[in-house]
Scaffold this active site. Structure first.
Site, PDB file in Angstrom:
ATOM      1  N   LEU A 161      28.932  43.288 -14.906  1.00 39.86           N
ATOM      2  CA  LEU A 161      29.435  44.042 -16.044  1.00 39.86           C
ATOM      3  C   LEU A 161      28.935  45.475 -15.891  1.00 39.86           C
ATOM      4  O   LEU A 161      27.834  45.710 -15.408  1.00 39.86           O
ATOM      5  CB  LEU A 161      28.920  43.462 -17.367  1.00 39.86           C
ATOM      6  CG  LEU A 161      29.373  42.042 -17.735  1.00 39.86           C
ATOM      7  CD1 LEU A 161      28.702  41.605 -19.024  1.00 39.86           C
ATOM      8  CD2 LEU A 161      30.881  41.955 -17.869  1.00 39.86           C
ATOM      9  N   ASP A 162      29.749  46.432 -16.325  1.00 39.19           N
ATOM     10  CA  ASP A 162      29.305  47.823 -16.295  1.00 39.19           C
ATOM     11  C   ASP A 162      28.053  47.992 -17.153  1.00 39.19           C
ATOM     12  O   ASP A 162      27.808  47.218 -18.085  1.00 39.19           O
ATOM     13  CB  ASP A 162      30.405  48.744 -16.831  1.00 39.19           C
ATOM     14  CG  ASP A 162      31.660  48.718 -15.991  1.00 39.19           C
ATOM     15  OD1 ASP A 162      31.554  48.390 -14.793  1.00 39.19           O
ATOM     16  OD2 ASP A 162      32.737  49.018 -16.526  1.00 39.19           O
ATOM     17  N   LYS A 163      27.295  49.016 -16.872  1.00 38.66           N
ATOM     18  CA  LYS A 163      26.052  49.283 -17.604  1.00 38.66           C
ATOM     19  C   LYS A 163      26.265  49.249 -19.117  1.00 38.66           C
ATOM     20  O   LYS A 163      25.479  48.651 -19.853  1.00 38.66           O
ATOM     21  CB  LYS A 163      25.494  50.647 -17.188  1.00 38.66           C
ATOM     22  CG  LYS A 163      24.277  51.090 -17.980  1.00 38.66           C
ATOM     23  CD  LYS A 163      23.819  52.485 -17.564  1.00 38.66           C
ATOM     24  CE  LYS A 163      22.645  52.945 -18.423  1.00 38.66           C
ATOM     25  NZ  LYS A 163      22.214  54.324 -18.061  1.00 38.66           N
ATOM     26  N   ARG A 266      39.099  48.826 -18.256  1.00 38.69           N
ATOM     27  CA  ARG A 266      39.086  50.231 -18.665  1.00 38.69           C
ATOM     28  C   ARG A 266      40.217  51.006 -17.997  1.00 38.69           C
ATOM     29  O   ARG A 266      40.901  51.815 -18.625  1.00 38.69           O
ATOM     30  CB  ARG A 266      37.723  50.841 -18.336  1.00 38.69           C
ATOM     31  CG  ARG A 266      36.564  50.150 -19.047  1.00 38.69           C
ATOM     32  CD  ARG A 266      35.208  50.512 -18.445  1.00 38.69           C
ATOM     33  NE  ARG A 266      34.911  51.926 -18.626  1.00 38.69           N
ATOM     34  CZ  ARG A 266      33.857  52.530 -18.061  1.00 38.69           C
ATOM     35  NH1 ARG A 266      33.045  51.824 -17.259  1.00 38.69           N
ATOM     36  NH2 ARG A 266      33.653  53.802 -18.278  1.00 38.69           N
TER      37      ARG A 266
END
Length: 335
Positions: A161-163, A266
């Site tokens: 997962l992205d930060k 996104r």
């Protein structure tokens, strides 16, 4: 990938490790039958996940790898190894290798057994060490929980997962489980669902299939973008979208991943003119409530690779996304 999404076969068996000092380590490795006649650089990277393939390539070319019992280094990365051969590698420390250190941290463990863990990742936690984030990552926390993960590539991390994306992740505790989970993800047998908040009203059908290839944005290397595979490098990407609620202020969207490309949701949302609230990298605007992309991995489901048990986990929206929905006058799911 950065580490690849494909499973890394165990090319080598560690025979002996000799600690010389804090700066250099000599390691003897033995080629296993399944990697007979494979390139030396590919064989080495399979068992030394703390070192990038590029770093190992330079070690080979600089003369730091030789056959055991020989004083002549093997300096060609394309050298084909043979089963049962033994090589000695003179390992030089790098930021990457030194990043693979355990660090105690409070991880939110949703489920665990001897094979795997399901973790709820909070906003702000980086999953894997990378330039600018060589410590304090989920990988460091996993190593503190389980010293045996030193022998598992990427400490058992099979997806990311992205930060600033919150939510559920599955990680492996053994090499066998990691290989099984990677295969399941590749076969789309691990179901990952997200909730997203956009800053624009939804238009058209409430259900939408987005199939647009994704690659590195040639104009900004920090971004990904929808690309034309006839002219740019990239990979096919598929996301299913369902608008759960919408008004003039924005929308609440349920997103199901069928592939796992970097920044996939996104990028796809921005490409259809629906950037996520707070996602400045892809055209979204921040608010006092929402300073990061409004994206949460709220549901994770798969069949346990060893017990066969059907597992499904669900996580409520974090407070910032709940507040954003309330400000927009949209309903909050999973209270």
């Amino acid at each position: 990938m950065p580490p690849t999404d494909l499973p890394i076969s165990p090319a080598l068996a560690v025979v002996e490790t000799e600690e010389l000092d804090n700066e250099v380590e000599l390691r003897d490795v033995e080629i296993l039958p399944e990697w007979h006649r494979e390139r030396l650089d590919r064989a080495l990277v399979s068992l030394l996940p703390a070192f990038s393939r590029n770093h190992l390539k330079h070690l080979i070319e600089d003369g730091f790898v030789c056959a055991v019992g020989s004083l002549v280094p093997v300096t060609k990365v394309a050298h084909l190894v043979k089963a049962a051969e033994r090589y000695q590698v003179r390992l030089q420390p790098t930021d990457m290798s030194q990043a693979y250190q355990p660090q105690d941290m409070a991880l939110d463990i949703v489920f665990e057994d001897e094979h795997l863990r399901v973790i709820h990742k909070p906003v702000g936690l980086v999953v894997h060490p990378a330039p600018g984030n060589w410590s304090g990552t989920l990988l460091n926390g996993l190593l503190a929980l389980d010293a045996g993960l030193k022998q598992v590539p990427r400490a058992g991390i099979v997806h990311r997962l992205d930060k600033d994306t919150s939510g559920l992740m599955v990680t492996a505790r053994t090499r066998a489980c990691m290989d099984a989970l990677v295969e399941m993800i590749g076969q789309r047998e691990v179901h990952r669902e997200y909730l997203a908040v956009t800053q624009r009203p939804w238009r058209g059908s409430l259900d939408r299939e987005v199939e647009m290839p994704i690659g590195r944005d040639p104009r900004n290397r920090l971004r990904m973008a929808v690309v034309d595979l006839a002219h740019q490098s990239g990979k096919n990407a598929h996301t299913t979208l369902h608008c759960q609620a919408t008004n003039d202020q924005g929308s609440l969207v349920h997103c199901t991943l069928h592939t796992g490309r970097t920044h996939q949701i996104r990028v796809h949302m921005a490409a259809i003119g629906m950037p996520l609230l707070g996602d400045g990298l892809y055209g979204g605007s921040s608010t006092e409530t929402q300073s990061r992309q409004a994206l949460h991995a709220f549901r994770l489901g798969f069949e346990h690779p060893f017990t066969g048990q059907a597992l499904q986990f669900q996580s409520p929206l974090p407070a910032d996304m709940q507040s954003s929905l309330a400000e927009m006058g949209l309903p909050t799911p999973l209270g």
